[in-house]
Design an enzyme around this catalytic site. Structure first.
Site, short mmCIF file in Angstrom:
data_model
loop_
_atom_site.label_atom_id
_atom_site.label_comp_id
_atom_site.label_asym_id
_atom_site.label_seq_id
_atom_site.Cartn_x
_atom_site.Cartn_y
_atom_site.Cartn_z
N SER A 122 0.82 -1.21 0.00
CA SER A 122 0.00 0.00 0.00
C SER A 122 0.85 1.26 0.00
O SER A 122 0.37 2.32 -0.37
CB SER A 122 -0.93 0.00 1.20
OG SER A 122 -0.20 -0.12 2.39
N HIS A 143 -2.54 -2.86 -6.24
CA HIS A 143 -2.98 -2.49 -4.89
C HIS A 143 -4.50 -2.57 -4.82
O HIS A 143 -5.20 -1.69 -5.30
CB HIS A 143 -2.46 -1.07 -4.59
CG HIS A 143 -2.84 -0.58 -3.24
ND1 HIS A 143 -3.00 0.75 -2.94
CD2 HIS A 143 -3.09 -1.24 -2.09
CE1 HIS A 143 -3.33 0.88 -1.68
NE2 HIS A 143 -3.41 -0.31 -1.14
N GLU A 155 -5.40 -0.14 -7.78
CA GLU A 155 -4.38 0.83 -8.18
C GLU A 155 -3.21 0.06 -8.82
O GLU A 155 -2.66 -0.84 -8.20
CB GLU A 155 -3.92 1.54 -6.89
CG GLU A 155 -3.01 2.69 -7.04
CD GLU A 155 -3.02 3.54 -5.75
OE1 GLU A 155 -2.93 2.96 -4.63
OE2 GLU A 155 -3.12 4.77 -5.85
N ASN A 193 -3.25 6.06 -0.67
CA ASN A 193 -2.81 6.25 0.71
C ASN A 193 -2.08 7.56 0.94
O ASN A 193 -2.05 8.07 2.06
CB ASN A 193 -1.95 5.06 1.15
CG ASN A 193 -2.85 3.89 1.52
OD1 ASN A 193 -3.99 4.10 1.91
ND2 ASN A 193 -2.35 2.69 1.37
N1 CAA Z 1 -17.49 -9.92 1.20
C1 CAA Z 1 -18.73 -9.90 0.71
N2 CAA Z 1 -19.66 -8.99 1.04
C2 CAA Z 1 -19.29 -8.05 1.93
C3 CAA Z 1 -18.01 -7.99 2.49
C4 CAA Z 1 -17.09 -8.99 2.09
N3 CAA Z 1 -15.82 -9.03 2.56
N4 CAA Z 1 -17.93 -6.92 3.32
C5 CAA Z 1 -19.13 -6.32 3.28
N5 CAA Z 1 -19.94 -7.00 2.45
C6 CAA Z 1 -21.32 -6.70 2.12
C7 CAA Z 1 -22.23 -6.85 3.32
O1 CAA Z 1 -22.64 -8.21 3.50
C8 CAA Z 1 -23.39 -5.96 2.98
O2 CAA Z 1 -24.37 -6.63 2.21
P1 CAA Z 1 -25.94 -6.25 2.38
O3 CAA Z 1 -26.03 -4.81 1.95
O4 CAA Z 1 -26.65 -7.20 1.47
O5 CAA Z 1 -26.24 -6.46 3.83
C9 CAA Z 1 -22.76 -4.89 2.10
O6 CAA Z 1 -21.46 -5.35 1.72
C10 CAA Z 1 -22.62 -3.64 2.86
O7 CAA Z 1 -21.94 -3.95 4.07
P2 CAA Z 1 -22.41 -3.47 5.51
O8 CAA Z 1 -23.91 -3.38 5.58
O9 CAA Z 1 -21.70 -4.30 6.51
O10 CAA Z 1 -21.81 -2.05 5.70
P3 CAA Z 1 -21.65 -0.87 4.70
O11 CAA Z 1 -22.90 -0.61 3.96
O12 CAA Z 1 -21.02 0.20 5.51
O13 CAA Z 1 -20.57 -1.38 3.64
C11 CAA Z 1 -18.30 -1.28 3.14
C12 CAA Z 1 -19.36 -1.87 4.04
C13 CAA Z 1 -18.44 -1.88 1.73
C14 CAA Z 1 -16.97 -1.72 3.73
C15 CAA Z 1 -18.48 0.26 3.05
O14 CAA Z 1 -18.65 0.79 4.33
C16 CAA Z 1 -17.32 0.95 2.42
O15 CAA Z 1 -17.20 0.99 1.20
N6 CAA Z 1 -16.43 1.51 3.26
C17 CAA Z 1 -15.21 2.16 2.80
C18 CAA Z 1 -14.18 1.09 2.58
C19 CAA Z 1 -12.89 1.65 2.06
O16 CAA Z 1 -12.68 2.86 1.93
N7 CAA Z 1 -11.98 0.73 1.74
C20 CAA Z 1 -10.67 1.12 1.28
C21 CAA Z 1 -9.79 1.22 2.45
S1 CAA Z 1 -8.19 1.75 1.96
C22 CAA Z 1 -7.47 0.36 1.45
O17 CAA Z 1 -7.97 -0.72 1.48
C23 CAA Z 1 -6.11 0.56 0.95
C24 CAA Z 1 -5.03 0.49 1.94
O18 CAA Z 1 -3.92 0.26 1.49
C25 CAA Z 1 -5.18 0.77 3.37
#
Ligand code: CAA
Length: 285
Positions: A122, A143, A155, A193
């Protein structure tokens, strides 16, 4: 190597990112070999994959049969030699340069000379990781974002020696997994990031300095800017140790504007790493 010559994909590391990458590659029809250093990590990776596939079936994004056949396409192993026949390998081990270089040294010895070697790093330098192998032109950054099965973006990061064919293949492979890509040069933190980490750290500082309660910092950013999660919630989701590691690398390379928040360091020292340990800025069951 062309996209249609990629049959078998290796994934090194069965943690959050590794098991997600293995899952989306298998769902796209690739045979996958997922490797971790101990069987218990491989088993935990499969547990996450099972859970995620069940959620996708519950949401009608996959049929039960598609989920089962994706699962059957993934072999788990603790032996790096089992990656010998892979056409493309994605490394997703811990964010430490020494560990990544050691994995790449082993991969270059184990895999054929044509095998594409990708890193899911990352923030670390693709060029420095690639410097230990005999084919730096076939090394690139792929990424993925967490949670991999849900997040649409990948990415594609260009190292100093990454060649055009490898780059084109990186985009084509990620797109074949149903993702959309953008390209970043090999500079600390790439696009995501470099911008996300200071945002999260500023959220933590705002909380620590009493601007608002945790939930109101997050509500402010979700309601105010339409992001799905505010900075504290997102830090807990990513893992506070991961956020701290990334922030420290950026700080080292880019200077004081990337200084990690003090409260982030204190929480990591206390072992409160976010969702995965049951406590971070919030508590989880
Ligand atoms: N596999 C399958 N389905 C999943 C899942 C997974 N691992 N994680 C979540 N889901 C599904 C849930 O089951 C849920 O389905 P339903 O709507 O049918 O119930 C749906 O996704 C939505 O999940 P939640 O209801 O639990 O919660 P949410 O609506 O908040 O969504 C999220 C969760 C998709 C994580 C959303 O909050 C989101 O997009 N958050 C931002 C995530 C983000 O920014 N990620 C990048 C981080 S940075 C990175 O990764 C890079 C790094 O180097 C650090």
């Amino acid at each position: 190597m062309e996209l249609d010559e990629i049959d078998t994909v290796g994934v090194v590391g069965a943690g959050t990112m590794g098991n997600g990458i293995a899952q989306v590659a298998a769902s796209a029809g690739y045979d996958v070999v997922m490797r971790d250093v101990e069987q218990r990590f491989v088993s935990a990776g499969f547990d996450s994959i099972d859970d995620s596939l069940d959620r996708l079936v519950a949401r009608d994004e996959l049929t039960r049969r598609e989920a089962d056949s994706a699962r059957d396409r993934i072999d788990g192993t603790t032996d790096l030699d089992d990656l010998a026949d892979c056409d493309l390998v994605v490394e997703a081990v811990t964010e430490e340069m020494g560990v990544k270089q050691s994995v790449f040294t082993d991969l270059a010895e184990t895999c054929g000379p044509e095998t594409i070697l990708a890193t899911n790093t990352s923030t670390l330098s693709i060029t420095t990781i690639a410097s230990v192998v005999d084919r730096p032109e076939r090394v690139l950054g792929l990424h993925f974002m967490n949670p991999v099965p849900v997040m649409k973006g990948v990415e594609v990061v260009v190292g100093e020696k990454t060649d055009e064919k490898t780059l084109a293949l990186g985009h084509a492979f990620a797109e074949d997994l149903g993702k959309e890509t953008w390209e970043a040069d090999d500079k600390p933190g790439f696009v995501v990031n470099r911008i996300l980490m200071p945002w999260i750290n500023e959220g933590i500082r705002a909380y620590d300095e009493g601007v608002a309660e945790e939930a109101d910092i997050d509500r402010g950013m979700t309601l105010g800017t339409n992001v799905p999660m505010g900075p504290l919630e997102l830090a807990d989701h990513i893992g506070l140790d991961v956020v701290l590691d990334a922030s420290e690398t950026l700080h080292e390379e880019l200077g004081d504007r990337y200084q990690p928040a003090y409260l982030l360091k204190r929480k990591v020292a206390a072992g409160d790493l976010g969702k995965k340990t049951g406590a971070g800025f919030y508590k989880y069951d």
